[in-house]
Design an enzyme around this catalytic site. Structure first.
Site, PDB file in Angstrom:
ATOM      1  N   SER A  69       0.814  -1.216   0.000  1.00  0.00           N
ATOM      2  CA  SER A  69       0.000   0.000   0.000  1.00  0.00           C
ATOM      3  C   SER A  69       0.846   1.265   0.000  1.00  0.00           C
ATOM      4  CB  SER A  69      -0.954  -0.052   1.191  1.00  0.00           C
ATOM      5  OG  SER A  69      -1.846   1.025   1.141  1.00  0.00           O
ATOM      6  N   HIS A  70       0.696   2.068   1.038  1.00  0.00           N
ATOM      7  CA  HIS A  70       1.343   3.375   1.120  1.00  0.00           C
ATOM      8  C   HIS A  70       2.733   3.295   1.735  1.00  0.00           C
ATOM      9  CE1 HIS A  70      -0.928   2.225   4.580  1.00  0.00           C
ATOM     10  NE2 HIS A  70      -0.081   2.922   5.322  1.00  0.00           N
ATOM     11  N   ASP A  99      -2.215   6.559  -3.395  1.00  0.00           N
ATOM     12  CA  ASP A  99      -1.074   5.921  -2.734  1.00  0.00           C
ATOM     13  C   ASP A  99      -0.441   4.836  -3.596  1.00  0.00           C
ATOM     14  OD1 ASP A  99      -3.145   4.079  -2.514  1.00  0.00           O
ATOM     15  OD2 ASP A  99      -2.328   3.224  -0.682  1.00  0.00           O
ATOM     16  N   ASP A 108      -0.709   1.619  -4.023  1.00  0.00           N
ATOM     17  CA  ASP A 108      -1.520   0.648  -4.761  1.00  0.00           C
ATOM     18  C   ASP A 108      -2.848   1.218  -5.260  1.00  0.00           C
ATOM     19  OD1 ASP A 108      -2.460   0.859  -2.138  1.00  0.00           O
ATOM     20  OD2 ASP A 108      -3.340  -1.141  -2.190  1.00  0.00           O
ATOM     21  N   ASP A 125      -5.491   2.740  -3.730  1.00  0.00           N
ATOM     22  CA  ASP A 125      -6.791   2.703  -3.060  1.00  0.00           C
ATOM     23  C   ASP A 125      -7.051   3.913  -2.163  1.00  0.00           C
ATOM     24  OD1 ASP A 125      -4.992   1.918  -1.152  1.00  0.00           O
ATOM     25  OD2 ASP A 125      -6.022   0.043  -0.604  1.00  0.00           O
ATOM     26  N   ARG A 126      -6.008   4.680  -1.860  1.00  0.00           N
ATOM     27  CA  ARG A 126      -6.223   5.867  -1.015  1.00  0.00           C
ATOM     28  C   ARG A 126      -6.374   7.125  -1.870  1.00  0.00           C
ATOM     29  NH1 ARG A 126      -2.798   5.586   4.527  1.00  0.00           N
ATOM     30  NH2 ARG A 126      -3.490   3.501   5.102  1.00  0.00           N
ATOM     31  N   LYS A 171     -11.324   0.157  -1.147  1.00  0.00           N
ATOM     32  CA  LYS A 171     -11.410   1.594  -1.290  1.00  0.00           C
ATOM     33  C   LYS A 171     -10.757   1.956  -2.613  1.00  0.00           C
ATOM     34  CE  LYS A 171      -7.494   2.110   1.829  1.00  0.00           C
ATOM     35  NZ  LYS A 171      -7.373   1.268   3.007  1.00  0.00           N
TER      36      LYS A 171
HETATM   37  C1  G1P Z   1      -4.192   1.691   8.179  1.00  0.00           C
HETATM   38  C2  G1P Z   1      -5.387   2.603   8.321  1.00  0.00           C
HETATM   39  C3  G1P Z   1      -6.656   1.839   8.023  1.00  0.00           C
HETATM   40  C4  G1P Z   1      -6.558   1.206   6.644  1.00  0.00           C
HETATM   41  C5  G1P Z   1      -5.296   0.376   6.534  1.00  0.00           C
HETATM   42  C6  G1P Z   1      -5.081  -0.155   5.126  1.00  0.00           C
HETATM   43  O1  G1P Z   1      -4.284   0.633   9.090  1.00  0.00           O
HETATM   44  O2  G1P Z   1      -5.449   3.182   9.601  1.00  0.00           O
HETATM   45  O3  G1P Z   1      -7.757   2.705   8.116  1.00  0.00           O
HETATM   46  O4  G1P Z   1      -7.660   0.391   6.395  1.00  0.00           O
HETATM   47  O5  G1P Z   1      -4.158   1.163   6.881  1.00  0.00           O
HETATM   48  O6  G1P Z   1      -4.946   0.865   4.196  1.00  0.00           O
HETATM   49  P1  G1P Z   1      -3.524   0.618  10.501  1.00  0.00           P
HETATM   50  O7  G1P Z   1      -2.068   0.826  10.209  1.00  0.00           O
HETATM   51  O8  G1P Z   1      -4.069   1.786  11.282  1.00  0.00           O
HETATM   52  O9  G1P Z   1      -3.869  -0.706  11.107  1.00  0.00           O
HETATM   53 ZN    ZN Z   2      -3.253   1.444  -0.311  1.00  0.00          ZN
END
Ligand code: G1P
Ligand code: ZN
Length: 537
Positions: free
Chosen positions: A112-113, A275, A277, A279-280, A374
């Site tokens: 992801s990010h 981000d 991948d 989704d954000r 998302k």
């Molecule tokens: C974080 C975000 C959460 C999101 C997840 C995946 O998770 O807070 O809302 O769904 O990334 O993108 P966390 O690191 O808080 O468990």
């Molecule tokens: Zn992501």
């Protein structure tokens, strides 16, 4: 040609908030990725002859794991593998492809990010046939398999060419390489008023989209520049294995280049980013940052301006730490609102049961029932659709929303890479102090959030400590489930303000008193050794 390879379990292959995420160097240990992928297959039933979607965000090690995942899928008996060209698929595009093709499921390669590159992070996630992240029932089963695995199945075969769209035969399995953008772009076109958006751009409207060197570049370029003709909109639009050194998390800290541009008085009218991948999303207007919680509420209130949602929405769902702004919209619309634990997987059942149409998280995640993830580009298109129909600025839209519903001031303070034992200690201590907190300083409720899914009755607990005040203010503490180093403490702070005369306050000062209380109640400095958060959003 099939090969059974002997292996031994690795510790700690437990999927977190969103799949298994570790440092690249951890994934590079011999058999590490193979063990996890085999454990996914070992916890599924009835997939022989069916299709599996595979793709990732293009980060370092993506190219390697895509190939071994294809070989293992073939060796394990999948009839067909659908893979994005170059091994690429954004997370929402993968979700769509799984649904559109009626695939058994999908494997998404992404952290992801989180930063990429040889020293960055990598991740593997399994999505089920509804296109959504595997529910806990499956992730628990996968984890159990990782602890007892002794062999994995693969093929003795060379890497196949996934850079050309077409069909290749690998043993008994058909591998179809697809354009990663085409189906997704068509889906977007079916949801939004593309003509109205194209007209908006023709009228001189300017936008900047920051792909952050990650997966959404090709999607944004095809849609914003190609279909809408808005040349020069996309920056950092080429997916790179190290994201060009970016930390691909679209927030005010990591998307600073974009924010500086758009938040300036002469900037473009609209700015957005996504981000690693895809989704954000980050939404900003000239001089106006829109918090993800407000964005969710505004999208819920205006969704009917987009063709796919013109008949209204069935309900709104938000994760517990997300501000309550969306609930106020749901109330006015006369539709239900749901409060779920953190993580998109908890929205899946509500979307499948058509109980909610629009969902969101404070962590820059927004989406709808069009896929089961998302979706960053979706959120940007929804905003463009709203802007095209209302012909007001982002700032006007946000401020009039606050006037109508009141403003939920909101911030999140993250303390990253805290010592794990100290972070756990803080939470344990806090949990122990909950009963004594009720009645103090206006706190009317103090608990550890749990959730019973209204669709399948499954129960999840320990999802974050909540302090709720008599005026609706909230302080929430939880530990991240996606980090790969130490622990990240997240503190979420929210205060409702009905009086429009007070809406112009700066967020951190509006919340100053609650922030001091949040720090004091959890004794954050003494417990973590940190005097200040590392990231404030
Ligand atoms: C974080 C975000 C959460 C999101 C997840 C995946 O998770 O807070 O809302 O769904 O990334 O993108 P966390 O690191 O808080 O468990
Ligand atoms: Zn992501």
């Amino acid at each position: 040609m099939f090969e059974l390879v002997a292996t031994k379990p690795f510790d700690g292959q437990k999927p977190g908030t969103s799949g298994l995420r570790k440092k690249v160097t951890v994934f590079q240990q011999p058999h590490y990725a193979e063990n996890f992928i085999q454990s996914i297959f070992d916890s599924l039933e009835g997939f022989v002859g069916k299709s599996l979607v595979i793709g990732g965000d293009g980060r370092y090690y993506n190219a390697h794991v895509v190939q071994l995942a294809i070989r293992m899928a073939a060796a394990n008996g999948f009839g067909k593998v659908i893979v994005g060209q170059g091994g690429l698929l954004s997370t929402p595009a993968a979700s769509h492809l799984i649904r559109k093709r009626g695939a058994f499921g999908g494997i998404i390669l992404s952290a992801s990010h989180n930063p990429g590159g040889p020293d960055g992070d990598f991740g593997i996630k399994y999505n089920a046939g509804n296109g959504g992240p595997a529910p806990e029932k499956i992730t628990d089963a996968i984890f159990a398999k990782t602890k007892v695995i002794s062999t994995y199945k693969t093929l003795e075969a060379d890497d196949i060419d996934i850079n050309t769209v077409g069909v290749i035969k690998l043993a008994n399995t058909e591998v179809e390489v697809v354009d990663p953008v085409a189906d997704y772009a068509a889906l977007m076109q079916s949801l939004f008023d593309f003509d109205a958006i194209a007209d908006l751009f023709k009228s001189g409207f300017k936008m900047k989209f920051d792909g952050m060197g990650a997966i959404t570049g090709p999607y944004a370029t095809r849609i914003f520049e190609g279909i809408f003709g808005a040349a020069g909109t996309v920056m950092n639009g080429t997916p790179l294995p190290d994201f060009g050194g970016h930390h691909p998390d679209p927030n005010l800290v990591h998307a600073k280049e974009l924010c500086d541009l758009v938040l300036s008085p002469n900037g473009p009218a609209f700015g957005a980013a996504s981000d690693g991948d895809g989704d954000r999303n980050l939404i900003i207007g000239r001089g106006m940052y829109v918090t993800p919680s407000d964005s969710l509420a505004i999208i819920a209130a205006n969704a009917q301006l987009a063709p796919a949602y013109s008949k209204g929405i069935a309900g709104v769902a938000r994760s517990m730490p997300t501000s309550c702004a969306a609930d106020l919209v749901a109330k006015k619309l006369g539709v239900p609102s749901f409060e779920t634990p953190t993580g998109w997987k908890f929205f899946g059942n509500l979307l499948d049961a058509a109980m909610a149409t629009v969902c969101g998280e404070e962590s820059f995640g927004t989406g709808s029932n069009h896929v089961r993830e998302k979706d960053g580009v979706w959120a940007v298109l929804m905003w463009l659709n709203i802007l095209a129909k209302r012909r007001e600025t982002v700032e006007q839209i946000v401020k009039s929303h606050w006037r109508e519903y009141g403003r939920n001031f909101y911030t999140r303070h993250d303390y990253e890479e805290v010592d794990l034992a100290r972070a756990n200690g803080l939470m344990t201590r806090l949990r122990g102090s909950l009963p004594g907190l009720v009645g103090k300083g206006g706190i009317v409720k103090a608990d550890d959030f749990s959730y019973r899914d209204p669709v399948d009755n499954s129960f999840t607990e320990g999802q974050g400590i909540r302090l709720i005040y008599d005026n609706g203010s909230r302080i929430i503490y939880r530990l991240s489930g996606t980090g790969t180093a130490g622990a990240t403490l997240r503190v979420y702070i929210e205060k409702y303000e009905a009086d429009a005369a007070k809406h112009a306050q700066e967020t951190q000062s509006a919340l100053a008193q609650l922030i001091t209380q949040a720090n004091g109640i959890a004794d954050i400095e003494a417990q973590t050794g940190r005097a200040a958060p590392t990231v404030i959003t």
